[in-house]
Structures are given as structure tokens and as C-alpha cells.
Design an enzyme around this catalytic site. Sequence first.
Site: not given
Ligand code: GUN
Length: 309
Positions: A54, A98, A121
Site C-alpha cells: 500500500k 490494518q 476503507d
Molecule cells: N485486512 C484485510 N483486508 C483489509 C482491508 O481492506 N482493509 C483493512 N484495513 N484491513 C484489511
Amino acid sequence: MSAKIIDGRACASSIREEVADHVVRLKVGQAITPGLAVVLVGEDPASEVYVRNKSRQTVEVGMNSFEHKLPAETSEGELVALIGQLNTDPAVHGILVQLPLPDHFDSDFVIGAIDPTKDVDGFHVSNVGLLWTGQKALVPCTPLGCLILLRYQLGDLSGLNAVVVGRSNIVGKPMAQLLLADNCTVTLAHSRTRDLAAVCRSAEILVVAVGRPQMIPGDWVRPGATVIDVGINRIVAPNGVGKPRLVGDVNFPSAFEIAGAITPVPGGVGPMTIACLLANTVTACCRVNGLPEPEGLTACRPERRVARG
Ligand code: GUN
């Protein structure tokens, strides 16, 4: 006849190009550089890889990346205090914590501390509520990526029978809502669904997000259906020899013979998630500054397609 493979890498790459173009326009025209803060608590290896990807892609499209790595022993109060700082930092337009968080955190409470206008998100209850009522929301990245692939493959989705397998807050539930907003007839199936095989066979669109390797066999797929496989599972060969490999939640070789189109794993939904995260960050930045949002990036957003009845 075998299925068309839906190329998520190519689609994600064109989204990233559009994001990068818009970032240049914001920098040159407005002297604004969109910024994304990513918070990782603990040392889960898979999460570390995601966060690294990311941050790298954020910088590649010209945005600022702010990475915060906290030890697993961090208290909820310390994490919420950091989120509070990011909420008020004008250089930060998107905040992502995350998941999963270590067990001693209440994820709902932590997500609830994020300013909804920076919640790229789309997990904050404000954004969930806005999405479900057809209003302008920040939309969760993975289902948004799946919707873009479906629209790219099928065009207008109106009237199609869509089955989503898996009812998580991150994928299944928002996916069902996005398909409904696109005028599909939606079934949200899950571990207690009776005769899941028959339900899957009714789907013209089948989206699978269960996190169980190759759970859906080809003979559960309706001939000609479009199959979106959200699963990313690492498996080792039955004899334990050789390198682990990635597979989806759908048995690809058998589904490939029956579906009309299918996403591969890897190279399908996976790359779309980060591309949509970058797009959401630009969108959040434009909204907070009262600037027009990038047209192509918003074309798939549900509030544009609300239908009556
Ligand atoms: N863990 C797995 N997928 C995601 C996501 O799309 N966003 C976040 N913040 N954590 C994750």
C-alpha cells in the site's frame, strides 16, 4: 468452451494511472498533495506485506504516504490517540488501520474513532449507513474493485441474479449492497445457507469471499456465469513438498471450463483492492477540499445509480 479471464492487474493499472493524473492536477492546480496514513499494529507477516504494498503504490502515484508501525503491546488508548492526531492532520486525507488487530483491541471501537471523511476503507458505521441508504459514502475497497471488474466485463448489471457467498463486513455485506444499487437481484449466502450448491447454480454473477481454499467446485457454477473470486489462500501441496502457492475460494481449473468469465488468483481481485484504496484517498481529498472528484473514478459509485422501486 472455457471462460474469459478477467485481468485485474490491467484494470488496476488503469485506475492507478487515472489516480496519478488526478494527483498531478491537485498538486499543480491546487498545491494539494493527497496523503494516506496506514497504521499497522503488531507483526503479522501477511499484514506487513499488504502495508508495504500500500505504501509503495501510494508513493508511486505521487501521493504522500505516512506509515505508522506500532508494537503488538500498544494499548487501545494509545492507538485511538494516534488516530485522533491523524484526524486533525491536514496533510492526511485517508486513514487505514490494518485489520485484523491483535486480540486485545475492539476493532469496532477503533474504526469508530476514525473521522468518517478520512475513512478510506469505508468501514466506519457512518459510511456503512450512507452506503446502505444510497448516499455519498466512502465505499470499501475490495467490493468496489469487484464491482468495477463486473461492470467492465458485463456493462449494465440490471436485473441479473447475483449470489454473494460470505457475509463479512469487509466484503460480503458491502458487495451485496453495491450489487443491489446496481439493480441486481441479490442473494447473500453464508455458512448456514441450505443447499449452497443450488443457490450458487442460480447465479449469473457469483462473488465468493469465504477464505476457504477452493471451496466452490466448478459444478456449482452456472454455465456462462461471471465468477469473481475474492479469496487469497496460501496452500502447500498435499505431500508437503514444493513451494506454497496461492489459490482462491473457487476451484479455478473446474470453474474455468464452465464459467463465461472468471477472475484468476493471483491477478484478479487482489490488485484492485489497493487501486481502489488510492482512488478513495483522492476522492476523500477532493471532497474535503470542495473540489470536483475524478469523473472516471466515481463512475461506479452507488449514489450515481440509485433507482426507485
Ligand atoms: N485486512 C484485510 N483486508 C483489509 C482491508 O481492506 N482493509 C483493512 N484495513 N484491513 C484489511
